[in-house]
Motif scaffolding. Structure first.
Motif, PDB file in Angstrom:
ATOM      1  N   MET A   1       0.824  -1.197   0.051  1.00  0.00           N
ATOM      2  CA  MET A   1      -0.111   0.044   0.118  1.00  0.00           C
ATOM      3  C   MET A   1       1.049   1.146  -0.164  1.00  0.00           C
ATOM      4  SD  MET A   1      -2.719   1.126   2.796  1.00  0.00           S
ATOM      5  CE  MET A   1      -4.348   1.619   1.940  1.00  0.00           C
ATOM      6  N   GLN A   2       0.476   2.211  -0.707  1.00  0.00           N
ATOM      7  CA  GLN A   2       1.345   3.333  -0.888  1.00  0.00           C
ATOM      8  C   GLN A   2       0.363   4.462  -0.270  1.00  0.00           C
ATOM      9  OE1 GLN A   2       4.200   3.845  -2.428  1.00  0.00           O
ATOM     10  NE2 GLN A   2       4.208   5.787  -1.219  1.00  0.00           N
ATOM     11  N   TYR A   3       1.193   5.330   0.588  1.00  0.00           N
ATOM     12  CA  TYR A   3       0.835   6.435   1.544  1.00  0.00           C
ATOM     13  C   TYR A   3       0.980   7.916   0.895  1.00  0.00           C
ATOM     14  CZ  TYR A   3       0.449   2.556   4.754  1.00  0.00           C
ATOM     15  OH  TYR A   3       0.248   1.298   5.201  1.00  0.00           O
ATOM     16  N   ALA A   4       0.225   8.840   1.077  1.00  0.00           N
ATOM     17  CA  ALA A   4       0.385  10.026   0.516  1.00  0.00           C
ATOM     18  C   ALA A   4       1.343  10.610   1.163  1.00  0.00           C
ATOM     19  CB  ALA A   4      -0.727  10.774   0.624  1.00  0.00           C
ATOM     20  N   PRO A   5       2.588  11.231   0.416  1.00  0.00           N
ATOM     21  CA  PRO A   5       3.783  11.772   1.020  1.00  0.00           C
ATOM     22  C   PRO A   5       3.187  13.195   1.684  1.00  0.00           C
ATOM     23  CG  PRO A   5       3.613  12.264  -1.388  1.00  0.00           C
ATOM     24  CD  PRO A   5       2.557  11.282  -1.185  1.00  0.00           C
ATOM     25  N   THR A   6       3.858  13.455   2.691  1.00  0.00           N
ATOM     26  CA  THR A   6       3.699  14.580   3.673  1.00  0.00           C
ATOM     27  C   THR A   6       4.946  15.451   4.102  1.00  0.00           C
ATOM     28  OG1 THR A   6       3.877  13.112   5.783  1.00  0.00           O
ATOM     29  CG2 THR A   6       1.583  13.380   5.007  1.00  0.00           C
ATOM     30  N   GLU A  82      10.725  11.443  -2.460  1.00  0.00           N
ATOM     31  CA  GLU A  82       9.986  12.500  -2.103  1.00  0.00           C
ATOM     32  C   GLU A  82       8.563  12.320  -2.451  1.00  0.00           C
ATOM     33  OE1 GLU A  82       9.423  17.204  -1.942  1.00  0.00           O
ATOM     34  OE2 GLU A  82      10.868  16.351  -2.842  1.00  0.00           O
ATOM     35  N   THR A  83       8.308  11.868  -3.758  1.00  0.00           N
ATOM     36  CA  THR A  83       6.906  11.631  -4.256  1.00  0.00           C
ATOM     37  C   THR A  83       6.219  10.481  -3.448  1.00  0.00           C
ATOM     38  OG1 THR A  83       7.902  12.386  -6.555  1.00  0.00           O
ATOM     39  CG2 THR A  83       5.595  11.069  -6.313  1.00  0.00           C
ATOM     40  N   ASN A  84       7.053   9.576  -3.125  1.00  0.00           N
ATOM     41  CA  ASN A  84       6.262   8.519  -2.470  1.00  0.00           C
ATOM     42  C   ASN A  84       6.594   8.429  -0.881  1.00  0.00           C
ATOM     43  OD1 ASN A  84       5.103   6.908  -4.739  1.00  0.00           O
ATOM     44  ND2 ASN A  84       7.123   6.862  -5.444  1.00  0.00           N
ATOM     45  N   GLY A  85       7.277   9.221  -0.381  1.00  0.00           N
ATOM     46  CA  GLY A  85       7.508   9.308   1.146  1.00  0.00           C
ATOM     47  C   GLY A  85       8.395   8.136   1.687  1.00  0.00           C
ATOM     48  N   ARG A 112       9.618   3.493   4.865  1.00  0.00           N
ATOM     49  CA  ARG A 112       8.455   4.062   4.255  1.00  0.00           C
ATOM     50  C   ARG A 112       7.853   4.777   5.202  1.00  0.00           C
ATOM     51  NH1 ARG A 112       3.367   0.910   1.850  1.00  0.00           N
ATOM     52  NH2 ARG A 112       3.640  -0.006   3.845  1.00  0.00           N
ATOM     53  N   LEU A 113       7.344   6.048   4.992  1.00  0.00           N
ATOM     54  CA  LEU A 113       6.998   6.940   6.050  1.00  0.00           C
ATOM     55  C   LEU A 113       5.177   7.025   5.842  1.00  0.00           C
ATOM     56  CD1 LEU A 113       9.760   7.859   6.146  1.00  0.00           C
ATOM     57  CD2 LEU A 113       8.803   9.785   7.552  1.00  0.00           C
ATOM     58  N   ARG A 114       4.306   6.961   6.773  1.00  0.00           N
ATOM     59  CA  ARG A 114       2.972   7.198   6.636  1.00  0.00           C
ATOM     60  C   ARG A 114       2.597   8.382   7.528  1.00  0.00           C
ATOM     61  NH1 ARG A 114      -1.747   4.847   9.247  1.00  0.00           N
ATOM     62  NH2 ARG A 114      -0.401   3.323  10.335  1.00  0.00           N
TER      63      ARG A 114
END
Length: 132
Positions: A1-6, A82-85, A112-114
């Motif tokens: 699962m991919q999370y929105a980068p912040t 950066e695009t995918n955090g 991987r950051l969320r």
């Protein structure tokens, strides 16, 4: 699962190399654990070891902090998505035991950051796993 980068590129580097590793090097458990989501996964790929959730990650760090007099992470080389955090860093970990002996490891971490905290950590360690 991919999370929105912040976080921006610079924020990802700061979070991984300064916020996280500075907390680990200071043996600051609260600050270290604040870097992780409650259900985060921490895997040492080179020893097939996974710590699932904050309770297991905390137990790992209790043992790690207790095993070494000083912990120093240094000489970071970072690659950032950066695009995918996501961020990867290669670095040296110098671990000094109570008797003064030093273990130096050349490691690479992939994060991987969320929502600005670690969801997954994958560690490749050059020597024996010190994060058991």
């Amino acid at each position: 699962m991919q999370y929105a980068p912040t976080l921006s590129r610079d924020e990802l580097i700061t979070f991984a190399t300064q916020t996280y590793f500075a907390s680990v090097d200071a043996k600051d458990m609260a600050a270290t654990l604040a870097c992780f989501h409650d259900e985060a996964l921490f895997t040492v790929q080179t020893s097939f070891t996974t710590h699932a959730g904050k309770a297991e990650i905390e137990r790992m760090f209790v043992d790690f902090f207790g095993a070494w007099e000083t912990i120093v992470h240094r000489d970071f080389t970072c690659t950032v998505d950066e695009t995918n955090g996501r961020i990867a860093a290669s670095f040296i970990a110098d671990l000094t035991a109570a008797d003064g002996s030093v273990t130096s490891l050349t490691n690479t971490n992939f994060w991987r950051l969320r929502d600005g905290r670690f969801q997954e950590v994958h560690v490749y360690m050059s020597g024996a796993n010190v994060l058991v």
